[in-house]
Design a protein around this motif. Sequence first.
Motif, PDB file in Angstrom:
ATOM      1  N   CYS A 416      -3.709  -6.125  23.250  1.00 15.77           N
ATOM      2  CA  CYS A 416      -5.273  -6.588  23.390  1.00 15.77           C
ATOM      3  C   CYS A 416      -5.710  -6.213  24.608  1.00 15.77           C
ATOM      4  N   ILE A 417      -6.902  -5.417  24.394  1.00  9.47           N
ATOM      5  CA  ILE A 417      -7.808  -5.024  25.408  1.00  9.47           C
ATOM      6  C   ILE A 417      -8.779  -6.015  25.830  1.00  9.47           C
ATOM      7  N   LEU A 418      -9.178  -6.818  24.843  1.00  5.43           N
ATOM      8  CA  LEU A 418     -10.289  -7.757  25.256  1.00  5.43           C
ATOM      9  C   LEU A 418      -9.718  -9.121  24.416  1.00  5.43           C
ATOM     10  N   ASN A 419     -10.448 -10.129  24.771  1.00  5.22           N
ATOM     11  CA  ASN A 419     -10.144 -11.564  23.917  1.00  5.22           C
ATOM     12  C   ASN A 419     -10.090 -11.223  22.662  1.00  5.22           C
ATOM     13  N   TYR A 420      -9.013 -11.969  21.942  1.00  5.76           N
ATOM     14  CA  TYR A 420      -8.853 -11.712  20.582  1.00  5.76           C
ATOM     15  C   TYR A 420     -10.195 -12.168  19.932  1.00  5.76           C
ATOM     16  N   ASP A 421     -11.068 -13.210  20.269  1.00  5.32           N
ATOM     17  CA  ASP A 421     -12.125 -13.975  19.534  1.00  5.32           C
ATOM     18  C   ASP A 421     -13.134 -12.824  19.669  1.00  5.32           C
ATOM     19  N   THR A 422     -13.230 -12.248  20.563  1.00  9.16           N
ATOM     20  CA  THR A 422     -14.298 -11.038  21.088  1.00  9.16           C
ATOM     21  C   THR A 422     -14.009 -10.084  20.062  1.00  9.16           C
ATOM     22  N   LEU A 423     -12.851  -9.477  19.843  1.00  5.95           N
ATOM     23  CA  LEU A 423     -12.429  -8.395  19.101  1.00  5.95           C
ATOM     24  C   LEU A 423     -12.649  -8.598  17.622  1.00  5.95           C
ATOM     25  N   GLN A 424     -12.190  -9.783  17.189  1.00  6.80           N
ATOM     26  CA  GLN A 424     -12.430 -10.247  15.794  1.00  6.80           C
ATOM     27  C   GLN A 424     -13.953 -10.322  15.515  1.00  6.80           C
ATOM     28  N   TYR A 425     -14.838 -10.921  16.606  1.00  9.84           N
ATOM     29  CA  TYR A 425     -16.296 -10.654  16.044  1.00  9.84           C
ATOM     30  C   TYR A 425     -16.869  -9.304  15.932  1.00  9.84           C
ATOM     31  N   CYS A 426     -16.530  -8.441  16.859  1.00 11.18           N
ATOM     32  CA  CYS A 426     -16.997  -7.122  16.818  1.00 11.18           C
ATOM     33  C   CYS A 426     -16.414  -6.328  15.527  1.00 11.18           C
ATOM     34  N   ASP A 427     -15.347  -6.508  15.162  1.00 11.22           N
ATOM     35  CA  ASP A 427     -14.484  -6.183  13.812  1.00 11.22           C
ATOM     36  C   ASP A 427     -15.472  -6.344  12.741  1.00 11.22           C
ATOM     37  N   PHE A 428     -15.799  -7.876  12.491  1.00 13.62           N
ATOM     38  CA  PHE A 428     -16.511  -8.138  11.322  1.00 13.62           C
ATOM     39  C   PHE A 428     -17.890  -7.700  11.580  1.00 13.62           C
ATOM     40  N   LEU A 429     -18.471  -7.437  12.628  1.00 15.44           N
ATOM     41  CA  LEU A 429     -20.076  -7.336  12.770  1.00 15.44           C
ATOM     42  C   LEU A 429     -19.956  -5.670  12.600  1.00 15.44           C
ATOM     43  N   LEU A 459     -29.384  -7.517  13.895  1.00 13.63           N
ATOM     44  CA  LEU A 459     -29.444  -9.032  14.379  1.00 13.63           C
ATOM     45  C   LEU A 459     -29.049 -10.220  13.418  1.00 13.63           C
ATOM     46  N   VAL A 460     -29.506  -9.882  12.067  1.00 13.10           N
ATOM     47  CA  VAL A 460     -29.120 -10.825  11.223  1.00 13.10           C
ATOM     48  C   VAL A 460     -27.752 -11.173  11.039  1.00 13.10           C
ATOM     49  N   PHE A 461     -26.836  -9.891  11.057  1.00 10.23           N
ATOM     50  CA  PHE A 461     -25.547 -10.112  10.895  1.00 10.23           C
ATOM     51  C   PHE A 461     -24.734 -10.848  12.005  1.00 10.23           C
ATOM     52  N   ALA A 462     -25.507 -10.525  13.263  1.00 10.72           N
ATOM     53  CA  ALA A 462     -24.922 -11.312  14.467  1.00 10.72           C
ATOM     54  C   ALA A 462     -25.186 -12.634  14.148  1.00 10.72           C
ATOM     55  N   MET A 463     -26.380 -13.087  13.838  1.00 16.35           N
ATOM     56  CA  MET A 463     -26.583 -14.600  13.641  1.00 16.35           C
ATOM     57  C   MET A 463     -25.702 -15.159  12.710  1.00 16.35           C
ATOM     58  N   SER A 464     -25.321 -14.321  11.447  1.00 13.88           N
ATOM     59  CA  SER A 464     -24.706 -15.343  10.217  1.00 13.88           C
ATOM     60  C   SER A 464     -23.305 -15.256  10.857  1.00 13.88           C
ATOM     61  N   LEU A 465     -22.694 -14.249  11.522  1.00 14.48           N
ATOM     62  CA  LEU A 465     -21.286 -14.205  11.781  1.00 14.48           C
ATOM     63  C   LEU A 465     -21.276 -15.421  12.988  1.00 14.48           C
ATOM     64  N   GLN A 466     -22.087 -15.576  13.968  1.00 19.52           N
ATOM     65  CA  GLN A 466     -22.027 -16.751  14.645  1.00 19.52           C
ATOM     66  C   GLN A 466     -21.865 -18.132  13.941  1.00 19.52           C
ATOM     67  N   LEU A 467     -22.645 -18.350  12.884  1.00 22.06           N
ATOM     68  CA  LEU A 467     -22.609 -19.435  12.117  1.00 22.06           C
ATOM     69  C   LEU A 467     -21.377 -19.754  11.386  1.00 22.06           C
ATOM     70  N   GLY A 477     -24.891 -11.174   1.435  1.00 19.72           N
ATOM     71  CA  GLY A 477     -26.295 -11.408   1.436  1.00 19.72           C
ATOM     72  C   GLY A 477     -26.851 -10.270   1.896  1.00 19.72           C
ATOM     73  N   PRO A 478     -26.842  -9.781   3.141  1.00 20.26           N
ATOM     74  CA  PRO A 478     -27.670  -8.717   3.613  1.00 20.26           C
ATOM     75  C   PRO A 478     -27.465  -7.161   2.656  1.00 20.26           C
ATOM     76  N   CYS A 479     -26.124  -7.206   2.226  1.00 19.49           N
ATOM     77  CA  CYS A 479     -25.861  -5.837   1.812  1.00 19.49           C
ATOM     78  C   CYS A 479     -26.631  -5.769   0.114  1.00 19.49           C
ATOM     79  N   LEU A 480     -26.632  -6.862  -0.378  1.00 16.93           N
ATOM     80  CA  LEU A 480     -27.460  -6.919  -1.561  1.00 16.93           C
ATOM     81  C   LEU A 480     -28.921  -6.655  -1.307  1.00 16.93           C
ATOM     82  N   PHE A 481     -29.430  -7.159  -0.297  1.00 18.37           N
ATOM     83  CA  PHE A 481     -30.786  -6.914  -0.030  1.00 18.37           C
ATOM     84  C   PHE A 481     -31.097  -5.365   0.385  1.00 18.37           C
TER      85      PHE A 481
END
Length: 588
Positions: A416-429, A459-467, A477-481
């Motif tokens: 782990c080079i960073l916090n686990y939650d940070t790495l997971q968020y960046c991977d999904f984003l 920006l939309v991806f960052a917001m939706s992943l936070q929710l 959703g964004p990919c279909l758009f």
Amino acid sequence: MLVVRVVEVSILEPDVPLPQTLLSHPSYLKVFVPEYTQELRLELQGCASNGSLGCPVRLTVGSATLPGNFQKVLTCTGPTQACRLLLPSPPWDRWLQVTAKSLAGPRVSVAFSAVAALTACRPWSVNFQHLLQSSPNQSSNASTGLLPPTPSYQDLDRRGRVGGGPFCLRSFPVLREDVDVVSVRFQPLDRVSVLVQSDMPSVMRLNLNTGMDSGGSLTVSMRVNKTAIANTSVVACVTAASPLLSFNASLSCTTAFFQGHPLSLSASSPTANLIIPYPETDNWYLSLQLMCPERPEECEQASVLVETTLYLVPCLNDCGPYGQCLLLRRHGYLYAGCSCKAGWRGWSCTDNSTAQTAAQQKAAALLLTLSNLVFLAPIAISVHRSLLVEASVYAYTMFFSTFYHACNQPGEAVLCILNYDTLQYCDFLGSGVSIWVTVLCMARLKASLKYVLFLLGALVFAMSLQLDRRAAWNTMGPCLFAIVVMVTMWVYRCGRRRHCYPPSWQRWVFYLLPGISMAAVAITIYTSMMTSDNYYYTHSIWHMLLAGSAAFLLPPREQHTKPWACSQKLTCHYEICKNHRDELYTVT
């Protein structure tokens, strides 16, 4: 949920007979059990019925909606006119519901008088003010369950009497310290050890009635010196609602309505541990007493100091190296639990019956991390075709996906080079934005509009992943758009050019169809075929198919556009011009 409220409920006062007459409907009573009640006795007196002998009444104590073991039932069918029910250690500081029902038939009346008798227990506790003066640096807050201060410890004699009155329990004040979410530490005030004798039980109250403490695990650890209990033993009991005040040889640890958790300490086993997962919201009690099964006379003058460690934790041992402690909130309740990995199971991920070997763990880690190297292909193609923004997104995705899966592995194969939650968020984003930019790049929009959509999509991806990070609509959703935008642009070009777009059949056969097929297979695997057992293989295939489809679907370089590395050199130069009026120099 069906809620039935009883309107007419009679209050049964202690030692005051309450006349009742039963016909067809039951009679509802309630009695309040105050603190330090040692025993509750319910008695039916003067029972008489017309048409039958005896006292055909069924008395049910406890809520009718709880399981059967939370109820006590007394059936009076004999010829006697009085019957009674004894409840040792009833729940303190609460109302008990009493339901009386006639067994004589629908048209036969039964008359009786209900009497409730309470046996009070006189507590003795360490002087609270004395302990506060001896520990001025104590920063923790005292629990609300402290028993009232009575004489100091030196005033208690061996017979358990102060001022001529007998005592039935020795209470030790307890400090409650909230450490974190579902994490509480209890400690006896100004001391670690608890004095235990044979004349009466030593009781500690653990306040777990805040409403936020039922989602963890209550851990009780006790330790005693071997030489101190050479010929004796210490028995303990952990109960809810009320303490156990009458220890016996069988150590049944049973109160009026609850079955407690027994513990014992001896010279052969000087330590004892107890784990209670998800303790109910209530006051919990730890009762300890010294016993001498072989030589009872030795216990009269004996006393033992027991070291206690009491705490509430979300997960045991933080789920160990093969698990992750997760906090879940549902309908206002907070729960904690272990999510085990690599085939480990159990309450705290300690069951290795189906666990993977070290070689299997390393192979799984290599599969999940090295499969991201396929992103080098779309990165190289993007750089060659002057798609530098797309190349940056692919590089971002490859980097964080690699190190997220390196950190997500259990046991030995973890980095782990960073916090686990940070790495997971960046991977999904990165995964979502990669699909977004690839589809919009295929639409061949104007540069200004394309980069505006790139930024808005990120920006939309960052917001939706936070929710909600794992929701399917975050990516779909964004990919279909983006797909709608791409199809619209392709149809527009087809109508304007009077020709199918893209116009080359080679583009369709060798690039678009393979890329679309790989993307479809990747989505199918991700949504319907991926399980915890085959995760290492299916997710690695997902990485490769996602990167491979991006490499096939990226559009070719615009005509008359050279690669970015071979672009013409800049021909800018500087010229100094003098303004004689303002004596300023301008660089153009």
